[in-house]
Every structure is written in C-alpha cells, then in structure tokens.
Design a protein around this motif. Sequence first.
Motif, PDB file in Angstrom:
ATOM      1  N   LEU A  22     -55.627  16.511 -74.459  1.00 56.71           N
ATOM      2  CA  LEU A  22     -57.006  16.584 -74.916  1.00 56.71           C
ATOM      3  C   LEU A  22     -57.051  16.908 -76.402  1.00 56.71           C
ATOM      4  O   LEU A  22     -56.228  17.668 -76.906  1.00 56.71           O
ATOM      5  CB  LEU A  22     -57.765  17.658 -74.133  1.00 56.71           C
ATOM      6  N   SER A  23     -58.002  16.342 -77.082  1.00 53.29           N
ATOM      7  CA  SER A  23     -58.133  16.541 -78.523  1.00 53.29           C
ATOM      8  C   SER A  23     -58.755  17.908 -78.796  1.00 53.29           C
ATOM      9  O   SER A  23     -59.963  18.041 -78.956  1.00 53.29           O
ATOM     10  CB  SER A  23     -58.991  15.425 -79.129  1.00 53.29           C
ATOM     11  N   ARG A  24     -57.900  18.925 -78.819  1.00 52.96           N
ATOM     12  CA  ARG A  24     -58.318  20.296 -79.104  1.00 52.96           C
ATOM     13  C   ARG A  24     -57.424  20.827 -80.220  1.00 52.96           C
ATOM     14  O   ARG A  24     -56.223  20.552 -80.246  1.00 52.96           O
ATOM     15  CB  ARG A  24     -58.170  21.197 -77.884  1.00 52.96           C
ATOM     16  N   PRO A  25     -57.979  21.607 -81.136  1.00 52.32           N
ATOM     17  CA  PRO A  25     -57.175  22.108 -82.269  1.00 52.32           C
ATOM     18  C   PRO A  25     -55.969  22.932 -81.840  1.00 52.32           C
ATOM     19  O   PRO A  25     -54.936  22.920 -82.501  1.00 52.32           O
ATOM     20  CB  PRO A  25     -58.155  22.966 -83.076  1.00 52.32           C
ATOM     21  N   GLU A  26     -56.070  23.645 -80.724  1.00 49.01           N
ATOM     22  CA  GLU A  26     -54.978  24.522 -80.304  1.00 49.01           C
ATOM     23  C   GLU A  26     -53.865  23.802 -79.540  1.00 49.01           C
ATOM     24  O   GLU A  26     -52.811  24.385 -79.281  1.00 49.01           O
ATOM     25  CB  GLU A  26     -55.518  25.697 -79.476  1.00 49.01           C
ATOM     26  N   LEU A  27     -54.056  22.547 -79.192  1.00 50.37           N
ATOM     27  CA  LEU A  27     -53.048  21.822 -78.410  1.00 50.37           C
ATOM     28  C   LEU A  27     -51.702  21.767 -79.130  1.00 50.37           C
ATOM     29  O   LEU A  27     -50.666  22.112 -78.558  1.00 50.37           O
ATOM     30  CB  LEU A  27     -53.517  20.403 -78.072  1.00 50.37           C
ATOM     31  N   VAL A  28     -51.688  21.349 -80.375  1.00 48.61           N
ATOM     32  CA  VAL A  28     -50.429  21.212 -81.118  1.00 48.61           C
ATOM     33  C   VAL A  28     -49.747  22.573 -81.245  1.00 48.61           C
ATOM     34  O   VAL A  28     -48.531  22.690 -81.057  1.00 48.61           O
ATOM     35  CB  VAL A  28     -50.667  20.577 -82.502  1.00 48.61           C
ATOM     36  N   ASP A  29     -50.530  23.620 -81.525  1.00 51.49           N
ATOM     37  CA  ASP A  29     -49.957  24.963 -81.649  1.00 51.49           C
ATOM     38  C   ASP A  29     -49.306  25.415 -80.336  1.00 51.49           C
ATOM     39  O   ASP A  29     -48.237  26.013 -80.350  1.00 51.49           O
ATOM     40  CB  ASP A  29     -51.029  25.971 -82.062  1.00 51.49           C
ATOM     41  N   GLN A  30     -49.950  25.118 -79.220  1.00 50.54           N
ATOM     42  CA  GLN A  30     -49.380  25.510 -77.927  1.00 50.54           C
ATOM     43  C   GLN A  30     -48.086  24.760 -77.636  1.00 50.54           C
ATOM     44  O   GLN A  30     -47.132  25.339 -77.110  1.00 50.54           O
ATOM     45  CB  GLN A  30     -50.394  25.283 -76.811  1.00 50.54           C
ATOM     46  N   ILE A  31     -48.049  23.485 -77.970  1.00 51.97           N
ATOM     47  CA  ILE A  31     -46.829  22.690 -77.755  1.00 51.97           C
ATOM     48  C   ILE A  31     -45.692  23.241 -78.604  1.00 51.97           C
ATOM     49  O   ILE A  31     -44.577  23.453 -78.111  1.00 51.97           O
ATOM     50  CB  ILE A  31     -47.086  21.201 -78.057  1.00 51.97           C
ATOM     51  N   ILE A  32     -45.955  23.510 -79.875  1.00 50.77           N
ATOM     52  CA  ILE A  32     -44.905  24.022 -80.768  1.00 50.77           C
ATOM     53  C   ILE A  32     -44.444  25.404 -80.301  1.00 50.77           C
ATOM     54  O   ILE A  32     -43.251  25.698 -80.346  1.00 50.77           O
ATOM     55  CB  ILE A  32     -45.411  24.054 -82.216  1.00 50.77           C
ATOM     56  N   LYS A  33     -45.367  26.226 -79.819  1.00 51.22           N
ATOM     57  CA  LYS A  33     -45.001  27.553 -79.319  1.00 51.22           C
ATOM     58  C   LYS A  33     -44.024  27.441 -78.148  1.00 51.22           C
ATOM     59  O   LYS A  33     -43.014  28.151 -78.107  1.00 51.22           O
ATOM     60  CB  LYS A  33     -46.259  28.306 -78.886  1.00 51.22           C
TER      61      LYS A  33
END
Length: 87
Positions: A22-33
């Motif tokens: 889903l296009s959410r700003p926190e998605l990329v941060d969660q994946i990298i985490k």
Amino acid sequence: MKKNLQEMLKFPCYFTYKIIGLSRPELVDQIIKVIQLCIPGDYIPQIRSSNKGNYLSISITICAKNFSQIEKLYNEISKISMVRMVF
C-alpha cells in the motif's frame, strides 16, 4: 522451485526482493527496519508508484550469506501488514 533456486545461487550473493504494498509513507521504513534486523547494512530501495497511486513497488537488494537468510527475510517482509506481495 525452492530446490531449483537454492541450487542456482552461489553464496554469498546479491539477491533482489520486489515488494508491492500500500502507498503509505511508513511502508519503506518498515521494510528497511525488518531487513536491518536480519542483515544489517546500507540499503537504497528503488521505489515506483502505481498509475493510480494506491500501491508502491519497491525493489531492494541484499547480500545473502546463505539460503536461509533469503527465506527468513521473505517471511518477515511478508508479515508487514501493508505488504501485498513479495517476490
């Protein structure tokens, strides 16, 4: 299929995950985490938005030391609620 992939790879190797979520700003941060917890390093994801902007396509490359790292990371990324597909 798992056996074929395992036989094709020689470790250590670079492995790219393609993730749709889903296009959410926190998605990329969660994946990298999640990736950082499994395989610490510097990661630069390539991000593309869908035509309507509802989804993001994220490509990220890791350096895996063995096949179990690839499997574990696949499973952990799949658990993120905003993720729809990992391949």
